[in-house]
Design an enzyme around this catalytic site. Structure first.
Site, mmCIF file in Angstrom:
data_model
loop_
_atom_site.group_PDB
_atom_site.id
_atom_site.type_symbol
_atom_site.label_atom_id
_atom_site.label_comp_id
_atom_site.label_asym_id
_atom_site.label_seq_id
_atom_site.Cartn_x
_atom_site.Cartn_y
_atom_site.Cartn_z
ATOM 1 N N CYS A 83 0.938 -1.061 0.026
ATOM 2 C CA CYS A 83 -0.174 -0.129 0.059
ATOM 3 C C CYS A 83 1.076 1.269 0.063
ATOM 4 O O CYS A 83 1.500 1.464 0.998
ATOM 5 C CB CYS A 83 -0.930 0.023 1.128
ATOM 6 S SG CYS A 83 -1.928 1.595 1.311
ATOM 7 N N CYS A 106 -0.595 4.049 2.573
ATOM 8 C CA CYS A 106 -0.673 3.939 4.189
ATOM 9 C C CYS A 106 -0.413 2.343 4.452
ATOM 10 O O CYS A 106 0.839 1.708 4.280
ATOM 11 C CB CYS A 106 -1.986 4.293 4.688
ATOM 12 S SG CYS A 106 -3.266 4.125 3.832
ATOM 13 N N SER A 107 -1.317 1.534 4.603
ATOM 14 C CA SER A 107 -1.306 0.216 4.980
ATOM 15 C C SER A 107 -2.470 -0.367 4.634
ATOM 16 O O SER A 107 -2.916 -1.554 5.567
ATOM 17 C CB SER A 107 -0.806 0.197 6.478
ATOM 18 O OG SER A 107 -1.861 0.926 7.360
ATOM 19 N N CYS A 108 -3.307 -0.188 3.575
ATOM 20 C CA CYS A 108 -4.380 -1.108 3.322
ATOM 21 C C CYS A 108 -4.106 -2.477 2.965
ATOM 22 O O CYS A 108 -3.104 -2.949 2.300
ATOM 23 C CB CYS A 108 -5.036 -0.523 1.973
ATOM 24 S SG CYS A 108 -5.279 1.295 2.186
HETATM 25 FE FE FE Z 1 -3.312 2.093 2.871
#
Ligand code: FE
Length: 208
Positions: free
Chosen positions: A110, A113-115
Protein backbone atom coordinates in the site's frame (compact mmCIF):
# COMPACT_ATOMS: atom_id res chain seq x y z
CA UNK A 1 13.02 -10.50 8.47
CA UNK A 2 12.33 -8.45 11.57
CA UNK A 3 15.30 -6.14 11.15
CA UNK A 4 15.02 -5.69 7.42
CA UNK A 5 14.12 -2.02 7.77
CA UNK A 6 16.36 -1.27 10.74
CA UNK A 7 13.77 -0.86 13.48
CA UNK A 8 15.06 -0.62 17.06
CA UNK A 9 15.25 -4.10 18.59
CA UNK A 10 13.00 -3.08 21.51
CA UNK A 11 10.33 -1.76 19.15
CA UNK A 12 7.76 -4.48 19.99
CA UNK A 13 8.28 -4.21 23.76
CA UNK A 14 8.18 -0.44 23.65
CA UNK A 15 4.96 -0.44 21.59
CA UNK A 16 3.39 -2.99 23.94
CA UNK A 17 4.18 -0.80 26.95
CA UNK A 18 2.58 2.24 25.27
CA UNK A 19 -0.50 0.19 24.36
CA UNK A 20 -0.88 -1.08 27.94
CA UNK A 21 -0.64 2.48 29.30
CA UNK A 22 -3.16 3.75 26.75
CA UNK A 23 -5.55 0.88 27.44
CA UNK A 24 -5.41 1.51 31.21
CA UNK A 25 -6.10 5.21 30.69
CA UNK A 26 -9.03 4.60 28.30
CA UNK A 27 -10.60 2.13 30.76
CA UNK A 28 -10.03 4.51 33.69
CA UNK A 29 -11.75 7.33 31.79
CA UNK A 30 -14.63 5.05 30.79
CA UNK A 31 -13.98 5.38 27.04
CA UNK A 32 -13.79 1.59 26.61
CA UNK A 33 -14.77 -1.31 28.83
CA UNK A 34 -12.21 -3.74 30.22
CA UNK A 35 -13.57 -6.41 27.90
CA UNK A 36 -13.36 -4.28 24.73
CA UNK A 37 -9.74 -5.07 23.98
CA UNK A 38 -10.30 -8.79 24.63
CA UNK A 39 -13.20 -8.75 22.17
CA UNK A 40 -11.06 -7.15 19.46
CA UNK A 41 -8.20 -9.59 20.08
CA UNK A 42 -10.57 -12.54 19.93
CA UNK A 43 -11.92 -11.27 16.64
CA UNK A 44 -8.44 -11.33 15.10
CA UNK A 45 -7.65 -14.69 16.66
CA UNK A 46 -10.79 -16.51 15.56
CA UNK A 47 -12.66 -14.55 12.88
CA UNK A 48 -10.32 -12.47 10.73
CA UNK A 49 -6.81 -13.68 10.04
CA UNK A 50 -4.40 -15.48 7.75
CA UNK A 51 -6.05 -18.81 8.67
CA UNK A 52 -8.89 -17.72 6.36
CA UNK A 53 -6.55 -16.79 3.53
CA UNK A 54 -4.76 -20.12 3.89
CA UNK A 55 -8.06 -22.01 3.45
CA UNK A 56 -8.85 -19.99 0.34
CA UNK A 57 -5.41 -20.68 -1.15
CA UNK A 58 -5.59 -24.40 -0.37
CA UNK A 59 -8.97 -24.63 -2.09
CA UNK A 60 -7.56 -22.80 -5.12
CA UNK A 61 -4.70 -25.33 -5.25
CA UNK A 62 -6.98 -28.37 -5.25
CA UNK A 63 -9.76 -26.92 -7.38
CA UNK A 64 -8.63 -25.12 -10.57
CA UNK A 65 -12.19 -24.01 -11.37
CA UNK A 66 -12.43 -22.36 -7.94
CA UNK A 67 -9.10 -20.66 -8.57
CA UNK A 68 -10.44 -19.20 -11.82
CA UNK A 69 -13.54 -17.93 -10.05
CA UNK A 70 -11.39 -16.55 -7.21
CA UNK A 71 -9.32 -14.44 -9.55
CA UNK A 72 -12.33 -13.39 -11.64
CA UNK A 73 -14.63 -12.41 -8.74
CA UNK A 74 -12.86 -12.74 -5.42
CA UNK A 75 -15.74 -11.87 -3.02
CA UNK A 76 -18.15 -14.25 -4.79
CA UNK A 77 -15.65 -17.12 -4.72
CA UNK A 78 -14.82 -16.51 -1.05
CA UNK A 79 -18.55 -16.56 -0.25
CA UNK A 80 -18.68 -20.18 -1.52
CA UNK A 81 -16.44 -21.32 1.34
CA UNK A 82 -17.34 -22.08 4.93
CA UNK A 83 -15.53 -19.16 6.56
CA UNK A 84 -16.42 -16.99 9.56
CA UNK A 85 -18.92 -14.16 8.92
CA UNK A 86 -17.51 -10.78 7.99
CA UNK A 87 -15.54 -11.72 4.88
CA UNK A 88 -17.02 -8.66 3.18
CA UNK A 89 -16.86 -6.54 6.32
CA UNK A 90 -14.32 -4.10 7.72
CA UNK A 91 -11.32 -3.65 5.42
CA UNK A 92 -12.54 -6.49 3.22
CA UNK A 93 -15.23 -4.79 1.17
CA UNK A 94 -13.36 -5.05 -2.10
CA UNK A 95 -10.81 -7.81 -1.96
CA UNK A 96 -9.09 -9.11 -5.07
CA UNK A 97 -6.83 -12.14 -5.47
CA UNK A 98 -3.92 -12.38 -7.89
CA UNK A 99 -2.32 -15.76 -8.58
CA UNK A 100 1.38 -16.46 -8.92
CA UNK A 101 2.35 -18.82 -11.74
CA UNK A 102 5.40 -19.84 -13.74
CA UNK A 103 5.38 -16.49 -15.58
CA UNK A 104 4.39 -13.96 -12.89
CA UNK A 105 5.24 -13.22 -9.26
CA UNK A 106 2.87 -10.82 -7.49
CA UNK A 107 3.67 -8.46 -4.61
CA UNK A 108 1.12 -6.51 -2.61
CA UNK A 109 1.80 -3.16 -1.07
CA UNK A 110 0.00 0.00 0.00
CA UNK A 111 1.97 2.98 -1.23
CA UNK A 112 -0.29 5.44 0.60
CA UNK A 113 -0.55 3.86 4.06
CA UNK A 114 -1.24 0.24 5.04
CA UNK A 115 -4.44 -0.97 3.28
CA UNK A 116 -4.65 -4.72 3.73
CA UNK A 117 -7.37 -7.40 3.40
CA UNK A 118 -8.13 -7.89 7.11
CA UNK A 119 -10.73 -10.69 6.81
CA UNK A 120 -8.33 -13.01 4.99
CA UNK A 121 -4.94 -11.84 6.30
CA UNK A 122 -5.65 -10.16 9.65
CA UNK A 123 -3.71 -7.05 10.60
CA UNK A 124 -0.63 -6.09 8.59
CA UNK A 125 2.84 -6.56 10.09
CA UNK A 126 4.54 -3.29 11.10
CA UNK A 127 7.04 -3.37 8.24
CA UNK A 128 4.14 -3.28 5.76
CA UNK A 129 3.51 0.29 6.95
CA UNK A 130 7.16 1.29 6.70
CA UNK A 131 7.72 4.18 4.24
CA UNK A 132 10.92 2.52 3.02
CA UNK A 133 9.15 -0.75 2.18
CA UNK A 134 6.31 1.14 0.49
CA UNK A 135 8.65 3.24 -1.64
CA UNK A 136 11.24 0.60 -2.48
CA UNK A 137 8.63 -2.09 -3.09
CA UNK A 138 7.39 -0.09 -6.05
CA UNK A 139 10.71 1.25 -7.34
CA UNK A 140 12.82 -1.89 -7.02
CA UNK A 141 10.55 -4.82 -6.17
CA UNK A 142 13.09 -7.43 -7.26
CA UNK A 143 15.73 -6.04 -4.89
CA UNK A 144 13.24 -5.89 -2.00
CA UNK A 145 12.05 -9.44 -2.73
CA UNK A 146 15.65 -10.64 -2.74
CA UNK A 147 16.13 -9.15 0.73
CA UNK A 148 13.10 -11.15 1.85
CA UNK A 149 14.77 -14.25 0.42
CA UNK A 150 12.75 -14.49 -2.79
CA UNK A 151 14.90 -14.45 -5.91
CA UNK A 152 12.61 -14.01 -8.89
CA UNK A 153 14.24 -15.29 -12.10
CA UNK A 154 14.86 -12.57 -14.69
CA UNK A 155 12.50 -14.28 -17.12
CA UNK A 156 9.65 -14.04 -14.62
CA UNK A 157 7.59 -10.87 -14.48
CA UNK A 158 7.08 -9.10 -11.14
CA UNK A 159 3.73 -7.35 -10.71
CA UNK A 160 3.21 -4.94 -7.82
CA UNK A 161 -0.37 -4.33 -6.68
CA UNK A 162 -1.16 -1.14 -4.77
CA UNK A 163 -3.91 -1.69 -2.22
CA UNK A 164 -6.15 1.22 -1.34
CA UNK A 165 -9.47 2.04 0.30
CA UNK A 166 -11.09 0.89 -2.96
CA UNK A 167 -9.38 -2.47 -3.41
CA UNK A 168 -7.31 -4.79 -1.24
CA UNK A 169 -5.14 -7.37 -2.91
CA UNK A 170 -3.82 -10.71 -1.75
CA UNK A 171 -1.67 -13.29 -3.49
CA UNK A 172 -2.43 -16.92 -4.26
CA UNK A 173 1.10 -18.34 -4.06
CA UNK A 174 2.24 -21.23 -6.21
CA UNK A 175 1.59 -24.69 -4.85
CA UNK A 176 4.93 -26.20 -3.81
CA UNK A 177 6.29 -29.47 -5.16
CA UNK A 178 5.85 -32.77 -3.33
CA UNK A 179 2.37 -31.92 -2.04
CA UNK A 180 0.25 -34.26 -4.17
CA UNK A 181 -0.35 -36.55 -1.19
CA UNK A 182 -1.54 -33.77 1.16
CA UNK A 183 -5.14 -33.06 2.10
CA UNK A 184 -6.65 -29.61 1.68
CA UNK A 185 -6.25 -29.02 5.43
CA UNK A 186 -2.61 -30.07 5.33
CA UNK A 187 -2.04 -27.78 2.36
CA UNK A 188 -3.62 -24.84 4.21
CA UNK A 189 -1.15 -25.39 7.06
CA UNK A 190 1.73 -24.70 4.64
CA UNK A 191 0.43 -21.28 3.59
CA UNK A 192 2.03 -18.34 5.42
CA UNK A 193 0.78 -14.73 5.61
CA UNK A 194 4.04 -13.63 3.94
CA UNK A 195 3.35 -15.92 0.98
CA UNK A 196 -0.06 -14.25 0.56
CA UNK A 197 1.66 -10.84 0.54
CA UNK A 198 4.11 -12.02 -2.09
CA UNK A 199 7.24 -11.57 0.04
CA UNK A 200 7.74 -15.33 0.47
CA UNK A 201 7.16 -18.55 -1.43
CA UNK A 202 5.42 -21.54 0.11
CA UNK A 203 8.10 -24.05 0.96
CA UNK A 204 7.80 -27.62 -0.20
CA UNK A 205 7.39 -29.90 2.84
CA UNK A 206 10.21 -32.08 1.53
CA UNK A 207 12.53 -29.10 1.43
CA UNK A 208 11.45 -27.70 4.81
FE1 FE B 1 -3.44 2.12 2.89
Amino acid sequence: MTNLFQFPVDREASSAAKVRALEALLIEKGVIGSDSVDAVLEHFETMAGPFNGAKIVARAWVDPAFKQRLVADTPAAIAELDLPPGMAGAEGEHMAAVANDEAVHNLIICTLCSCYPWPVLGLPPYWYKDPVFRARGVREPRAVLKEFGVEVPAAKEVKVWDSSAQIRWFVVPERPANTDHLSETQLAALVTPESMMGVALVASPAAA
